[in-house]
Design a protein around this motif. Structure first.
Motif, mmCIF file in Angstrom:
data_model
loop_
_atom_site.group_PDB
_atom_site.id
_atom_site.type_symbol
_atom_site.label_atom_id
_atom_site.label_comp_id
_atom_site.label_asym_id
_atom_site.label_seq_id
_atom_site.Cartn_x
_atom_site.Cartn_y
_atom_site.Cartn_z
ATOM 1 N N PHE A 183 1.047 5.492 1.049
ATOM 2 C CA PHE A 183 0.432 6.628 1.821
ATOM 3 C C PHE A 183 1.068 7.858 1.354
ATOM 4 N N GLY A 230 0.749 -1.269 -0.195
ATOM 5 C CA GLY A 230 -0.097 -0.039 -0.146
ATOM 6 C C GLY A 230 0.881 1.301 0.097
ATOM 7 N N MET A 276 -3.869 2.371 7.751
ATOM 8 C CA MET A 276 -3.495 1.609 6.467
ATOM 9 C C MET A 276 -2.412 0.506 6.562
#
Length: 353
Positions: A59, A57, A77
């Motif tokens: 950010f 992921g 997250m």
């Protein structure tokens, strides 16, 4: 020889051009399989490619002064994707966020700095909450690996290169008169100031000068080590207050404040001032730094950074709360005079009395 204590910090450093390509190997070395990438759009694709498919992921919302609420969103997250490490690619905001996450989770972190802040080499975290910036120090905050890739700094605008570089110099300046100073960090501090002092004018003249970029990144690394090893004094206290209370830009604030604090401390730290002047090739350390900043177009007035004149008294008051050790004692009136001069953009003064 004056007795001293020196503790070497364990961060692994990979330095050179094109070293982002070694990101995958560094993840392997740490045993990491799924990373949360903290990076803006500029460096996202390169980092994802170098991580060999292990970015779970991304950010992108790292913010200046590491607001606690931003850290909480990043942690959400991280937990959602099941990350076992972080990779921070960018300036002090991205690196600071990685450190804030590590403080709360103790997960491994890899920092890939693209500016000259130097904070990636320190076990120190500054974070803001409710308009106040506080610092914490601890082993969990220190990145396990720092990858310095000179190529990533070539796109750093000259103006930001200058203020970021002077920010790094501030770490070395304070290291030379720090309470825990020692011969090892003093050597690194003087060399870091020298490397940045010669690199920044060359970067302004030619931003694509790879040799100058390499010198600046080398200097920033040395200056960061110094801050991590010996701690902070009045300069950093003032910058933390200014950043946390007024949201002033981090590097620019350091650049404006540094010559003035050095001028204030010079009478109590003449050896440090002499070493700084020698590293800059100047006769006076404080005015040498000020002239360097002015000559390279760095902002020198807090009023130009958005600070109201009415805030001078607030800075003086807050600086006395949980104040840092400093070689020269200070009180509210001394801080008020010093900050007033920086607010107006005046040259540094020794502020005797």
């Amino acid at each position: 020889m004056t007795p001293f204590v020196y503790t070497g910090l364990p961060t692994r450093v990979v330095f050179g051009s094109g070293t982002m390509a070694q990101l995958g190997a560094e993840l392997d070395r740490l045993g990491c399989r799924r990373a949360l990438l903290l990076a803006g759009r500029r460096h996202r694709a390169a980092a994802e490619a170098a991580a060999d498919g292990r970015v779970g992921g991304v950010f992108e919302d790292a913010a200046m002064h590491t607001p606690v609420e931003v850290t909480e969103r990043a942690l959400s997250m991280l937990r959602a994707i099941g990350a076992d490490c972080t990779i921070a690619v960018g300036g002090g905001s991205a690196v600071g966020l990685g450190k804030a996450i590590a403080l709360r989770t103790d997960l491994p972190q890899i920092a890939v700095p693209t500016t000259y802040a130097g904070s990636e080499m320190t076990p120190i975290l500054g974070q803001t909450e409710n308009g106040r910036k506080t610092t914490q120090r601890g082993a969990k905050i220190l990145p396990e690996t720092v990858i310095y890739d000179v190529d990533l700094t070539l796109s750093l605008p000259p103006a930001l290169s200058v203020t970021s570089g002077i920010n790094a110099m501030a770490h070395a300046v304070e290291a030379l008169y720090a309470q825990a100073r020692n011969p090892v960090t003093s050597l690194m501090a003087e060399e870091g100031i020298r490397a940045l002092g010669r690199a920044l004018p060359r970067i302004v003249a030619d931003p694509a000068d790879v040799g100058a970029r390499s010198d600046a990144l080398y200097g920033a690394w040395l200056c960061g080590i110094c801050l991590g090893a010996v701690g902070m004094a009045l300069h950093h206290k003032l910058c933390h207050v200014l950043g946390g209370s007024f949201g002033l830009p981090h590097a620019e604030t350091h650049s404006a404040i540094l010559p003035h604090v050095l001028a204030y401390n010079a009478p109590a730290a003449p050896d440090a001032a002499a070493r700084i002047a020698a590293a800059l090739g100047k006769t006076d350390a404080a005015h040498g730094l000020y002239d360097l900043a002015v000559g390279l177009g760095a902002p020198c007035a807090l009023k130009d950074l958005g600070m109201p004149e009415s805030g001078i008294d607030e800075v003086a008051l807050l600086s006395m709360k949980e104040s840092y050790w400093n070689p020269r004692p200070f009180d509210e009136e001394a801080i008020r005079k010093l900050v007033g001069r920086v607010w107006a953009g005046l040259p540094p003064d020794r502020l005797e009395g």
